[in-house]
Design a protein around this motif. Structure first.
Motif, short mmCIF file in Angstrom:
data_model
loop_
_atom_site.label_atom_id
_atom_site.label_comp_id
_atom_site.label_asym_id
_atom_site.label_seq_id
_atom_site.Cartn_x
_atom_site.Cartn_y
_atom_site.Cartn_z
N UNK A 71 5.04 109.52 -105.70
CA UNK A 71 3.72 109.23 -104.81
C UNK A 71 4.49 108.69 -103.58
N UNK A 72 3.55 108.53 -102.36
CA UNK A 72 3.87 108.15 -101.19
C UNK A 72 2.85 107.13 -100.77
N UNK A 89 -2.12 105.65 -100.05
CA UNK A 89 -1.13 106.23 -101.00
C UNK A 89 -1.89 107.59 -101.31
N UNK A 90 -0.82 108.61 -101.71
CA UNK A 90 -1.15 109.59 -102.14
C UNK A 90 0.17 110.21 -102.91
N UNK A 94 1.98 115.18 -97.41
CA UNK A 94 1.16 115.74 -96.69
C UNK A 94 -0.27 115.48 -96.78
N UNK A 95 -0.76 114.91 -97.63
CA UNK A 95 -2.16 114.38 -97.81
C UNK A 95 -2.38 112.90 -97.60
N UNK A 202 10.99 106.17 -95.45
CA UNK A 202 11.70 106.90 -95.09
C UNK A 202 11.63 107.52 -93.43
N UNK A 203 10.67 107.51 -92.90
CA UNK A 203 10.55 107.58 -91.32
C UNK A 203 8.76 107.48 -90.99
N UNK A 204 8.67 107.68 -89.83
CA UNK A 204 7.26 107.48 -89.25
C UNK A 204 6.92 108.97 -88.36
N UNK A 205 7.77 110.03 -88.60
CA UNK A 205 7.36 111.13 -87.96
C UNK A 205 6.16 111.87 -88.30
N UNK A 206 6.05 111.91 -89.46
CA UNK A 206 4.72 112.57 -90.03
C UNK A 206 3.45 111.76 -89.68
N UNK A 207 3.61 110.46 -89.83
CA UNK A 207 2.48 109.23 -89.52
C UNK A 207 2.20 109.79 -87.93
#
Length: 213
Positions: A71-72, A89-90, A94-95, A202-207
């Motif tokens: 999970x994330x 959380x998901x 991507x979700x 991990x990182x904040x790029x997708x956020x």
């Protein structure tokens, strides 16, 4: 038929144990306020600026059990006037942009024991009404900002379990803990056991990309 029943019973027992390891810990009302000394984020202000300071990395965190991603979590700052973590959380990173986010705070519960300073204990307090939910974590006490946590087991004592009637496959049991001292004692007991997983920044790029969209 007897063989099939035995296998089914064993599987049910294993599932019950797995759920017990990750009982939902819930309090009737929040146990800590945002302005408590041992709570993050913290509000700051000086002559030239103001805002919220954090002791952890903000962005996307991966949750792993037995080295497998399960999970994330996404953690971001609510705003500059009101200092909260927003936690969602998901199962799929991507979700995360579609996840439900709860205003949360990170609470320093002290150390695993008075003699063992190798692990600092933490709780994420999520939501405020009706009550709050808690995740128990451990970290190396000298790591700043925190980028990795051990996720502690949450096996509720029998006397604190609350459970409603069966709703088919839906879980109705949860662990009712309604005082700071009880939650701290519970966390210290869980810290004596093997962690059930790892939460890693991990990182904040997708956020950032999702916010731009």
């Amino acid at each position: 038929m007897k063989l099939l029943f035995s296998i089914a019973a064993m599987t049910l027992a294993q599932m019950t144990y797995a759920f017990a390891q990750e009982d939902l810990v819930h309090s009737d009302v929040p146990l800590w306020g945002y302005d408590a000394e041992n709570v993050w984020p913290k509000h700051f202000s000086d002559e030239s600026s103001f805002g919220c300071s954090h002791n952890i990395k903000l962005g996307d965190w991966e949750y792993k059990e037995s080295d497998e991603s399960t999970g994330w979590y996404r953690l971001y700052n609510y705003g500059v006037f009101h200092c909260y973590l927003m936690v969602g959380d998901s199962y799929d990173r991507e979700q995360l942009k579609l996840a439900k986010y709860e205003p949360s705070i990170l609470i320093n519960l002290g150390f695993r024991s008075t003699s063992d300073k190798s692990m600092a204990l933490w709780a994420v307090q999520m939501g405020g009404r009706p009550g709050s939910d808690y995740i128990l974590l451990g970290s190396k006490s000298d790591e700043q900002p925190i980028q990795s946590f051990d996720v502690l087991e949450r096996s509720c004592p029998e006397n604190l379990i609350r459970s409603g009637p069966s709703l088919d496959i839906l879980i109705t049991r949860y662990c009712a803990i309604n005082s700071q001292s009880d939650l701290i004692s519970f966390a210290k007991r869980m810290a004596k056991r093997q962690p059930i997983g790892k939460l890693q920044f991990v990182d904040d790029t997708l956020m950032i990309k999702d916010n731009e969209d």
